[in-house]
Design a protein around this motif. Structure first.
Motif, PDB file in Angstrom:
ATOM      1  N   ALA A 183     -21.277  70.852   3.019  1.00  0.00           N
ATOM      2  CA  ALA A 183     -22.373  71.431   3.801  1.00  0.00           C
ATOM      3  C   ALA A 183     -22.519  70.721   5.143  1.00  0.00           C
ATOM      4  CB  ALA A 183     -23.670  71.358   3.003  1.00  0.00           C
ATOM      5  N   LEU A 184     -22.412  69.394   5.124  1.00  0.00           N
ATOM      6  CA  LEU A 184     -22.527  68.638   6.378  1.00  0.00           C
ATOM      7  C   LEU A 184     -21.388  68.997   7.329  1.00  0.00           C
ATOM      8  CD1 LEU A 184     -23.545  65.138   4.938  1.00  0.00           C
ATOM      9  CD2 LEU A 184     -25.003  66.711   6.227  1.00  0.00           C
ATOM     10  N   ALA A 185     -20.195  69.153   6.798  1.00  0.00           N
ATOM     11  CA  ALA A 185     -19.065  69.540   7.642  1.00  0.00           C
ATOM     12  C   ALA A 185     -19.299  70.912   8.258  1.00  0.00           C
ATOM     13  CB  ALA A 185     -17.776  69.538   6.822  1.00  0.00           C
ATOM     14  N   ALA A 186     -19.863  71.820   7.510  1.00  0.00           N
ATOM     15  CA  ALA A 186     -20.089  73.185   7.997  1.00  0.00           C
ATOM     16  C   ALA A 186     -21.029  73.217   9.182  1.00  0.00           C
ATOM     17  CB  ALA A 186     -20.639  74.059   6.867  1.00  0.00           C
ATOM     18  N   VAL A 187     -21.994  72.300   9.217  1.00  0.00           N
ATOM     19  CA  VAL A 187     -22.959  72.289  10.329  1.00  0.00           C
ATOM     20  C   VAL A 187     -22.544  71.303  11.420  1.00  0.00           C
ATOM     21  CG1 VAL A 187     -24.862  73.091   8.903  1.00  0.00           C
ATOM     22  CG2 VAL A 187     -24.470  70.630   9.125  1.00  0.00           C
ATOM     23  N   GLY A 188     -21.292  70.800  11.348  1.00  0.00           N
ATOM     24  CA  GLY A 188     -20.748  70.001  12.442  1.00  0.00           C
ATOM     25  C   GLY A 188     -20.950  68.509  12.349  1.00  0.00           C
ATOM     26  N   ASP A 189     -21.504  68.011  11.247  1.00  0.00           N
ATOM     27  CA  ASP A 189     -21.703  66.564  11.103  1.00  0.00           C
ATOM     28  C   ASP A 189     -20.434  65.966  10.501  1.00  0.00           C
ATOM     29  OD1 ASP A 189     -22.628  64.010  10.816  1.00  0.00           O
ATOM     30  OD2 ASP A 189     -24.595  64.597  10.031  1.00  0.00           O
ATOM     31  N   VAL A 190     -19.385  65.902  11.331  1.00  0.00           N
ATOM     32  CA  VAL A 190     -18.059  65.533  10.849  1.00  0.00           C
ATOM     33  C   VAL A 190     -18.013  64.089  10.364  1.00  0.00           C
ATOM     34  CG1 VAL A 190     -15.623  65.354  11.479  1.00  0.00           C
ATOM     35  CG2 VAL A 190     -17.009  67.219  12.388  1.00  0.00           C
ATOM     36  N   ASP A 191     -18.648  63.185  11.078  1.00  0.00           N
ATOM     37  CA  ASP A 191     -18.566  61.764  10.708  1.00  0.00           C
ATOM     38  C   ASP A 191     -19.175  61.503   9.329  1.00  0.00           C
ATOM     39  OD1 ASP A 191     -17.290  61.136  13.057  1.00  0.00           O
ATOM     40  OD2 ASP A 191     -19.147  60.654  14.128  1.00  0.00           O
ATOM     41  N   ARG A 192     -20.354  62.034   9.094  1.00  0.00           N
ATOM     42  CA  ARG A 192     -21.002  61.786   7.798  1.00  0.00           C
ATOM     43  C   ARG A 192     -20.237  62.475   6.673  1.00  0.00           C
ATOM     44  NH1 ARG A 192     -26.916  63.537   7.964  1.00  0.00           N
ATOM     45  NH2 ARG A 192     -27.073  62.397   6.000  1.00  0.00           N
ATOM     46  N   ALA A 193     -19.738  63.678   6.949  1.00  0.00           N
ATOM     47  CA  ALA A 193     -18.951  64.381   5.936  1.00  0.00           C
ATOM     48  C   ALA A 193     -17.669  63.611   5.614  1.00  0.00           C
ATOM     49  CB  ALA A 193     -18.610  65.784   6.417  1.00  0.00           C
ATOM     50  N   ASP A 194     -17.021  63.068   6.660  1.00  0.00           N
ATOM     51  CA  ASP A 194     -15.797  62.286   6.468  1.00  0.00           C
ATOM     52  C   ASP A 194     -16.080  61.051   5.631  1.00  0.00           C
ATOM     53  OD1 ASP A 194     -13.306  61.159   6.637  1.00  0.00           O
ATOM     54  OD2 ASP A 194     -13.113  61.358   8.798  1.00  0.00           O
ATOM     55  N   GLY A 195     -17.175  60.384   5.926  1.00  0.00           N
ATOM     56  CA  GLY A 195     -17.531  59.195   5.168  1.00  0.00           C
ATOM     57  C   GLY A 195     -17.774  59.493   3.689  1.00  0.00           C
ATOM     58  N   LEU A 196     -18.511  60.582   3.427  1.00  0.00           N
ATOM     59  CA  LEU A 196     -18.759  60.966   2.031  1.00  0.00           C
ATOM     60  C   LEU A 196     -17.462  61.316   1.319  1.00  0.00           C
ATOM     61  CD1 LEU A 196     -21.982  63.195   1.959  1.00  0.00           C
ATOM     62  CD2 LEU A 196     -21.567  61.109   0.652  1.00  0.00           C
ATOM     63  N   ALA A 197     -16.579  62.057   2.005  1.00  0.00           N
ATOM     64  CA  ALA A 197     -15.319  62.481   1.394  1.00  0.00           C
ATOM     65  C   ALA A 197     -14.472  61.286   0.994  1.00  0.00           C
ATOM     66  CB  ALA A 197     -14.549  63.385   2.358  1.00  0.00           C
ATOM     67  N   ARG A 198     -14.385  60.306   1.893  1.00  0.00           N
ATOM     68  CA  ARG A 198     -13.520  59.158   1.612  1.00  0.00           C
ATOM     69  C   ARG A 198     -14.153  58.212   0.593  1.00  0.00           C
ATOM     70  NH1 ARG A 198      -9.242  59.747   4.798  1.00  0.00           N
ATOM     71  NH2 ARG A 198      -9.481  60.930   6.741  1.00  0.00           N
ATOM     72  N   GLY A 199     -15.418  58.422   0.285  1.00  0.00           N
ATOM     73  CA  GLY A 199     -16.065  57.618  -0.749  1.00  0.00           C
ATOM     74  C   GLY A 199     -15.913  58.193  -2.146  1.00  0.00           C
ATOM     75  N   LEU A 200     -15.328  59.392  -2.218  1.00  0.00           N
ATOM     76  CA  LEU A 200     -15.129  60.019  -3.528  1.00  0.00           C
ATOM     77  C   LEU A 200     -13.960  59.349  -4.242  1.00  0.00           C
ATOM     78  CD1 LEU A 200     -15.545  63.762  -2.466  1.00  0.00           C
ATOM     79  CD2 LEU A 200     -17.165  62.398  -3.780  1.00  0.00           C
ATOM     80  N   THR A 201     -14.148  59.024  -5.498  1.00  0.00           N
ATOM     81  CA  THR A 201     -13.129  58.267  -6.236  1.00  0.00           C
ATOM     82  C   THR A 201     -12.032  59.150  -6.810  1.00  0.00           C
ATOM     83  OG1 THR A 201     -14.512  58.402  -8.220  1.00  0.00           O
ATOM     84  CG2 THR A 201     -14.750  56.432  -6.840  1.00  0.00           C
ATOM     85  N   ASP A 202     -12.286  60.444  -6.943  1.00  0.00           N
ATOM     86  CA  ASP A 202     -11.288  61.351  -7.499  1.00  0.00           C
ATOM     87  C   ASP A 202     -10.425  61.905  -6.362  1.00  0.00           C
ATOM     88  OD1 ASP A 202     -10.602  63.193 -10.023  1.00  0.00           O
ATOM     89  OD2 ASP A 202     -10.607  64.436  -8.216  1.00  0.00           O
ATOM     90  N   SER A 203      -9.097  61.807  -6.506  1.00  0.00           N
ATOM     91  CA  SER A 203      -8.195  62.195  -5.419  1.00  0.00           C
ATOM     92  C   SER A 203      -8.263  63.693  -5.117  1.00  0.00           C
ATOM     93  CB  SER A 203      -6.750  61.809  -5.773  1.00  0.00           C
ATOM     94  OG  SER A 203      -6.331  62.471  -6.957  1.00  0.00           O
ATOM     95  N   VAL A 204      -8.480  64.512  -6.150  1.00  0.00           N
ATOM     96  CA  VAL A 204      -8.584  65.954  -5.926  1.00  0.00           C
ATOM     97  C   VAL A 204      -9.847  66.277  -5.148  1.00  0.00           C
ATOM     98  CG1 VAL A 204      -8.796  68.203  -7.035  1.00  0.00           C
ATOM     99  CG2 VAL A 204      -7.236  66.488  -7.977  1.00  0.00           C
ATOM    100  N   ASP A 205     -10.974  65.695  -5.571  1.00  0.00           N
ATOM    101  CA  ASP A 205     -12.226  65.912  -4.839  1.00  0.00           C
ATOM    102  C   ASP A 205     -12.092  65.471  -3.392  1.00  0.00           C
ATOM    103  OD1 ASP A 205     -13.859  67.054  -6.801  1.00  0.00           O
ATOM    104  OD2 ASP A 205     -14.220  65.119  -7.726  1.00  0.00           O
ATOM    105  N   GLU A 206     -11.462  64.323  -3.187  1.00  0.00           N
ATOM    106  CA  GLU A 206     -11.289  63.813  -1.824  1.00  0.00           C
ATOM    107  C   GLU A 206     -10.455  64.782  -0.995  1.00  0.00           C
ATOM    108  OE1 GLU A 206     -10.047  59.584   0.167  1.00  0.00           O
ATOM    109  OE2 GLU A 206      -8.559  60.557  -1.124  1.00  0.00           O
ATOM    110  N   ALA A 207      -9.351  65.288  -1.569  1.00  0.00           N
ATOM    111  CA  ALA A 207      -8.476  66.191  -0.829  1.00  0.00           C
ATOM    112  C   ALA A 207      -9.195  67.482  -0.456  1.00  0.00           C
ATOM    113  CB  ALA A 207      -7.234  66.503  -1.667  1.00  0.00           C
ATOM    114  N   LEU A 208      -9.901  68.070  -1.412  1.00  0.00           N
ATOM    115  CA  LEU A 208     -10.601  69.325  -1.144  1.00  0.00           C
ATOM    116  C   LEU A 208     -11.697  69.130  -0.091  1.00  0.00           C
ATOM    117  CD1 LEU A 208     -10.919  70.699  -4.792  1.00  0.00           C
ATOM    118  CD2 LEU A 208      -9.339  71.453  -3.025  1.00  0.00           C
ATOM    119  N   THR A 209     -12.394  68.025  -0.186  1.00  0.00           N
ATOM    120  CA  THR A 209     -13.493  67.785   0.758  1.00  0.00           C
ATOM    121  C   THR A 209     -12.963  67.469   2.153  1.00  0.00           C
ATOM    122  OG1 THR A 209     -14.741  66.892  -1.104  1.00  0.00           O
ATOM    123  CG2 THR A 209     -15.647  66.522   1.087  1.00  0.00           C
ATOM    124  N   LEU A 210     -11.903  66.678   2.221  1.00  0.00           N
ATOM    125  CA  LEU A 210     -11.320  66.368   3.533  1.00  0.00           C
ATOM    126  C   LEU A 210     -10.772  67.621   4.214  1.00  0.00           C
ATOM    127  CD1 LEU A 210      -9.497  62.970   2.868  1.00  0.00           C
ATOM    128  CD2 LEU A 210     -11.477  63.369   4.359  1.00  0.00           C
TER     129      LEU A 210
END
Length: 972
Positions: free
Chosen positions: A750-777
Motif C-alpha cells: 500500500a505504501l509503495a502504491a502511494v509513492g512512499d518508496v523508501d518506507r515500503a523498501d524498508g518494510l520489504a527488506r525486513g521480511l524474513t521470508d524470501s518469497v514475501d520479500e521478492a513479491l513485495t520488492l
C-alpha cells in the motif's frame, strides 16, 4: 464410525418422512451430538394425496412394473394436461410403494414459494436421503456444494438399497411448475446415469419443453421415456367444484377476500399466524375461516421449520396451480398490488427490528421468491444485501446456501435489467465474498475431530467447505485417516478416491501445491490406502518435473519411499523422521521452523511432552518472531497432547498469538480429547473453534483487500483517497499485537502504491521470508519506476531472488511501459523466458504503443503476445492467464471485436472474468459497465478493482471503510 451412525446400510424400521417399502416408520436413535435426520416430508405428500384413488389401477401397475422389473430402464416421464390427476397418482404411488422399493420424492408446487425451485428440491431430497442412510443432514452446504452432495448421497443410498435387495426410486412431480427452469432447473440435477439400479419417475405437462440446461444426451430428451396419461373423471369433478368455490370467495366477506388475496399475492406459504399478523385478526378466526368455507380452494401443507425441524406447522396455498392463475386473473393487478403492499409493509416492520428471533420463516424464504417472481429488483437487492437478515437465516437454517442463492439471483436479475447497477452488483459481490469466506479460518484438522466423534457427514461437509484447496485436501486426508482408524473403511475408501481426483485436478491449476501433496501421501498411506498413496506420489513427482524446482527433490524421495512401502504391503510404514507427519494436519504440516530455532523448538516440545509446560513456555519465549514463536508453541502443544497432558496442552494452545496457529493447535487438542474418550470436551471445543473461525476477521486478508483498493485508487488518480486508506492499513497493523509478515507485506504494498518508496523498501527488506520479500520488492520497483527513478527500479529487480526475477521483470516492464519507457520495456519483455510472463509483458508494450498512437506497431506486438500465449499448450490455466492479458492489448490497439472474442473463449471462469475487466478498461463507459458487472458475477469483486476505481471510486472507499470497521478477535 461412532455409535450414533448406522453406516451405509438402511435401517428401515420405523422411517418417518420417507416411504420405505411396505412399512413406513423409521427412527434412528443417536447417542451423541447431531442426531440422524428425520425427514417429515411424507406429511406433505399425505396432504397432496387423495383419500381414495379411483380408476388408476392400470397406471399403478405400470409404475410398479417399471420400478421393479430389472430391464425396465432408468427413466419414465408421465405427461398429461392440467387437472388430469397427475399429482394424485404420484402422491398415492409414493404413499403405497411396491415391495422391495425405497422411494424418495419431491412435489414441485409453484403456488408454494418454498417448494418450487432447485434450492427447495435440494434441501428436501438431501434430508430424505440422509434419513434413509441414518445420518445427519450435511451441514455447511453452499450453492457450490449442494448439487455434488445430492449426487453423492443418491449414489450411496442406491448402493445401500441394492445391498439389501431393494431398489431406490426418485419421484419428482410437476416439472412444469419449476420456477427456476429458465436458468437453473431441477431437471438438470437429475442424474443422467442413475447408480446401482436406481429408477427415476418424473411427471408434468406437455409444456414447457425440457429446460435448456439439461444436457443434450440426458434421458429426459429421449422420447422413449414418455408415458402420456389420460385425465381422471374424478379430477375434473374436483376442478369444477374448486372453480365454483373460488368465484364465491371473490364475492365473499371482507375476511374471505383478504385471505384469498394475501395467499394469492404471497405465492402461498403463509401460516395461520402469518395471516393473523397481516389481517389483524386472531389465529383461531383465520383457521376457522380457512377450514370452514374454503376446503376445496385452499390446501394446507405441512412444513418443517428451519429453526425447529422436528416441529411441523401448516401453511396455506391455493389447491391447484390453475386456481392460482385464475385467482390472479379474477383479482386483477390493482387489488393484488394492495395485498403485496401489505406484505412489503410487514417485511419492513421486521427489517426495522433487524429480523429478530421468531421472524416468520416466509419472510426469510418465500418473500424473496415473491420479489423475484414480481421482478421487484430494488427490494431483491435490499434483501440480498441485508446482513442482519442473512445472519438470522444462518441462525435458523445452519447454512448460508439460501443467502448465497439470493445474492446470485439478485445479480442475475441485475444483469438481465439492461443497464446493470454496477454499485449494487459490486456490493453484492463483496457480501457474497464475505459469506463464502466464513470458512477460510477453519483449521484443517477440525473436520477429523467430528469424524472421531461419530459424525462423518459433518466431517466431510466441513472439510469440503474450506475454500483453500490445499487445506481442503489436508482436511479430507485427516478425515480419511480418522474414518479408517474408526473402522469405516467403506467411507474412508470413497474419500481416498475423492482425494486423488481432487489432487489431480488441483495440481493442473496450482502446480505449486506439491508440498501439501507430499504430506498427504504420508497420511493416506498410513490410513491403509497404498494404491491411492502411489497415485498421489506420482502427482508429486510429475509436478516436480513440471516445476523444475530443485528444492522439491528432497521431499519427493520420502513420499515415493512411503508409497512404495505401502505397495509392498506395509501401508503403515513410515520413518522416524516422519513420525509427526500424520498429525501434521493439526499443527506440524504448516510449522516451518528454520534451523536457527529448531534446537530450541525441539527442546521445548520435549519439555512439554514430559509435562513441564512452564519450562517449555520459557524456552519458546526467547523466540522474538511472533510467527516462529507461535509455530514453536504449536509443536509444544502437539507433544503435550500426545503425551496425555491434554488439559495443559489446551491452556498452552490458548496462549498462541497467531490466530491460525492457535485455532489449529486447539483442533489438535480437541482430537486428543476425542482419542481419550472425553467426547463432551472434544465436542465443546470443536464447536467453539468453528464459531470463532467463522466470526473472526482475518487480518491478513483484510490487509490484502485494502492494499488492492489502495493500488487501484492510486492508479486511477485518487492519490489522496488511496493515501488515507494506506495510512489506515498501517494503523491497523500497528493495532495488532505481533502482526504477521503477510500483514506487513500488504502494508508495504500500500505504501509503495502511494509513492512512499523508501518506507515500503524498508518494510520489504525486513521480511524474513524470501518469497514475501521478492513479491513485495516487485511492488516497490514498480513504484520507483512510476516515480521516474528507473535506475533504482532496475537495481531492486536485479536484487530479487532468481526464482522470482522474471515475475519482477514482467511487472517492471508494465510499469516502464506505463511511464513511456517503451523501448526499455520491450527489451525487458524479450529477455523473459517464461511464456506467460513474456505474453504479459508484450501485452503491456502493445498497450503502451497504442497509447502513444502507434496503432500498427501495437497490433503487431499484440499479435506476438497472442502467439506466445497460445503456444502454452501443456497448462490450460497458464494459457488462460496469458490470453486474459492479450485481450486488453488487442482492445487498446483498436480491435475490440477480436478482443471480446478471445475473452469469451477462455474456459476458466476466473481468467474469463479478468479478460472481461481488461476489455472494459479499453472501451467506453456504456459498454464497460455490463462487462464489469459480468466479471464480478463470475468472480470475486477484487477481480475488477482497477476498473471500479475508475468507474466507482466511492464504492471502493465504502468497501475499505467496511473492512476497516472489523477488528480481529482472540480465540479463548
Amino acid at each position: 464410525m461412532g455409535a450414533d451412525e448406522t453406516g451405509p446400510g438402511v435401517d428401515a424400521r420405523g422411517a418417518r418422512g420417507l416411504q420405505v417399502g411396505d412399512g413406513n416408520v423409521q427412527i434412528n436413535v443417536s447417542a451423541l451430538g447431531r442426531p440422524a435426520a428425520q425427514s417429515a416430508y411424507l406429511y406433505q405428500v399425505q396432504a397432496i394425496a387423495p383419500e381414495v384413488l379411483t380408476g388408476r389401477e392400470t397406471e399403478l401397475a405400470e409404475l410398479t412394473d417399471f420400478c421393479t422389473r430389472p430391464d425396465a430402464g432408468d427413466y419414465q416421464w408421465w405427461r398429461a394436461r392440467a387437472w388430469a390427476g397427475k399429482s394424485a397418482l404420484m402422491s398415492w404411488f409414493v404413499l403405497h410403494p411396491p415391495r422391495e422399493t425405497r422411494i424418495v420424492s419431491f412435489f414441485i408446487t409453484a403456488r408454494l414459494a418454498a417448494q418450487s425451485d432447485r434450492a427447495a428440491f435440494l434441501d428436501v431430497v438431501i434430508e430424505q436421503l440422509a434419513t434413509l442412510l441414518g445420518e445427519p443432514v450435511p451441514p455447511y452446504l453452499t450453492a457450490a456444494t449442494h448439487a455434488s452432495h445430492l449426487w453423492a448421497m443418491l449414489d450411496s443410498a442406491a448402493a445401500a438399497c441394492k445391498e439389501q435387495g431393494q431398489r431406490l426410486v426418485l419421484v419428482v412431480d410437476g416439472l412444469d411448475e419449476d420456477s427456476g427452469a429458465a436458468a437453473h432447473s431441477i431437471a438438470a440435477l437429475l442424474p443422467a446415469r442413475p447408480a446401482a439400479g436406481m429408477r427415476i419417475v418424473v411427471s408434468g405437462r406437455h409444456d414447457p419443453p425440457v429446460p435448456s440446461d439439461v444436457p443434450p444426451k440426458h434421458p429426459l430428451r429421449d422420447p422413449a421415456v414418455i408415458r402420456d396419461v389420460e385425465a381422471s373423471p374424478h379430477a375434473q369433478d374436483v376442478r369444477h367444484d374448486a372453480e365454483r368455490e373460488l368465484v364465491r370467495l371473490l364475492h365473499g366477506t371482507t375476511a374471505e377476500q383478504d385471505l384469498l388475496g394475501l395467499v394469492t399475492a404471497a405465492g402461498g406459504g403463509l401460516s395461520g399466524q402469518d395471516l393473523a399478523e397481516l389481517t389483524g385478526r386472531q389465529v383461531w378466526e383465520i383457521e376457522e375461516s380457512l377450514h370452514a368455507v374454503a376446503g376445496r380452494t385452499f390446501a394446507r401443507r405441512p412444513v418443517s421449520g428451519w429453526s425447529t425441524p422436528a416441529a411441523r406447522y401448516e401453511v396455506y396455498v391455493l389447491g391447484h396451480e390453475e386456481l392460482q392463475r385464475a385467482a390472479v386473473d379474477f383479482l386483477g393487478d390493482a387489488r393484488l398490488d394492495e395485498y403485496r403492499k401489505r406484505l412489503h409493509t410487514w417485511a419492513d416492520e421486521y427489517r426495522q427490528q433487524e429480523w429478530p428471533a421468531g421472524t416468520p420463516e416466509y419472510l426469510l424464504l418465500g418473500y424473496f421468491r415473491l420479489l423475484r417472481a414480481e421482478g421487484d429488483l430494488t427490494r431483491m437487492i435490499a434483501c440480498a444485501l441485508d446482513r442482519a437478515r442473512h445472519g438470522r437465516m444462518l441462525d435458523v437454517s445452519g447454512a448460508d446456501a439460501a443467502a448465497l442463492t439470493e445474492i446470485t439471483t439478485a445479480q442475475d436479475a441485475i444483469l438481465e435489467s439492461g443497464v446493470p447497477d454496477l454499485w449494487a452488483m459490486t456490493l453484492l459481490s463483496v457480501h457474497r465474498d464475505n459469506l463464502t469466506r466464513r470458512n477460510t479460518s477453519i483449521p484443517p484438522g477440525l473436520p477429523a475431530v467430528w469424524a472421531m466423534l461419530g459424525h462423518p457427514l459433518r466431517a466431510e461437509s466441513l472439510a469440503r467447505s474450506i475454500p483453500d484447496r490445499r487445506d481442503q485436501l489436508r482436511a479430507l486426508g485427516a478425515v480419511t485417516a480418522a474414518l479408517a482408524e474408526g473402522g469405516d473403511r467403506s467411507r474412508a475408501g470413497a474419500l481416498a478416491d475423492e482425494i486423488v481426483s481432487l489432487a489431480n485436478s488441483a495440481s493442473h491449476q496450482d502446480p505449486g501445491m506439491y508440498n501439501g501433496l507430499v504430506d498427504l501421501v504420508s497420511t493416506v498411506a498410513r490410513a491403509g490406502y497404498g494404491a491411492h498413496a502411489r497415485k498421489l506420489a506420482q502427482i508429486v513427482t510429475d509436478l516436480e518435473r513440471q516445476e523444475q524446482r530443485t528444492w522439491t527433490s528432497e521431499f519427493v524421495p520420502r513420499a515415493a519411499k512411503l508409497a512404495w512401502a505401502a505397495a509392498e504391503g506395509d501401508d503403515r510404514t513410515h520413518s522416524a523422521g516422519d513420525s509427526g507427519q500424520g498429525e501434521g494436519y493439526f499443527s506440524r504440516s504448516y510449522v516451518y521452523i528454520d534451523e536457527e530455532t529448531r534446537t530450541v523448538v525441539d527442546e521445548a516440545a520435549a519439555a512439554a511432552g514430559a509435562g513441564d509446560i512452564d519450562y517449555a513456555k520459557d524456552l519458546v519465549g526467547g523466540i522474538t518472531d511472533p510467527e516462529k514463536q507461535s509455530r514453536a508453541l504449536a509443536e509444544a502443544v502437539w507433544a503435550a497432547a500426545e503425551a496425555g497432558h491434554v488439559d495443559r496442552a489446551q491452556g498452552l494452545a490458548r496462549s498462541i498469538v497467531v490466530p491460525d496457529q492457535r485455532a489449529w493447535s486447539l483442533a489438535h487438542v480437541a482430537r486428543s480429547w476425542a482419542a481419550a474418550g472425553n467426547f463432551a470436551r472434544a465436542e465443546a471445543l470443536a464447536r467453539e473453534i468453528e464459531a470463532v473461525a467463522r466470526n473472526t476477521p482475518d487480518p491478513e486478508k483484510v490487509a490484502w483487500k485494502l492494499a488492492d483498493i489502495v493500488e487501484a485508487l492510486a492508479e486511477a488518480g485518487y492519490v489522496d483517497r488511496a493515501g488515507a486508506i494506506a495510512r489506515e492499513i498501517e494503523d491497523l497493523a500497528l493495532s495488532i499485537a505481533n502482526p504477521t509478515r503477510r500483514v506487513l507485506r500488504n502494508v508495504a504494498r500500500a505504501l509503495a502504491a502511494v509513492g512512499d518508496v523508501d518506507r515500503a523498501d524498508g518494510l520489504a527488506r525486513g521480511l524474513t521470508d524470501s518469497v514475501d520479500e521478492a513479491l513485495t520488492l516487485t511492488h516497490v520497483a514498480q513504484a520507483a519506476a512510476r516515480a521516474g527513478d528507473i535506475e533504482r527500479a532496475e537495481d531492486i529487480v536485479w536484487s530479487i531472488d532468481d526464482d522470482w526475477q522474471e515475475w519482477a521483470l514482467r511487472h517492471l516492464a508494465r510499469a516502464l511501459a506505463a511511464v513511456g519507457e517503451v523501448d526499455l520495456a520491450v527489451d525487458l519483455a524479450w529477455s523473459i523466458t517464461d511464456p506467460v510472463d513474456q505474453a504479459w509483458a508484450l501485452a503491456d508494450v502493445a498497450r503502451a504503443r497504442a497509447g502513444a498512437g502507434d496503432t500498427d506497431r501495437a497490433k503487431a506486438v499484440a499479435r506476438e503476445a497472442e502467439a506466445v500465449a497460445r503456444s502454452i499448450t501443456s497448462d490450460l490455466e497458464q494459457q488462460a492467464w496469458g490470453l486474459a492479458e492479450v485481450v486488453e492489448a488487442w482492445a487498446a490497439a483498436g480491435d475490440i471485436d477480436h478482443a471480446e472474442e478471445i475473452a469469451w473463449s477462455i474456459s476458466l471462469t476466473h481468467y474469463r472474468a479478468q479478460a472481461l475487466v481488461n476489455l472494459a478498461s479499453q472501451v467506453g463507459a456504456a459498454r464497460a459497465c455490463p462487462l464489469i458487472a459480468q466479471a464480478v458475477r463470475l468472480d470475486a469483486w477484487q477481480i475488477a478493482v482497477d476498473a471500479l476505481a475508475v468507474a466507482l471510486p466511492d464504492v471502493l472507499t465504502a468497501v475499505a471503510d467496511d473492512l476497516l470497521s472489523g477488528q480481529p478477535e482472540a480465540l479463548g
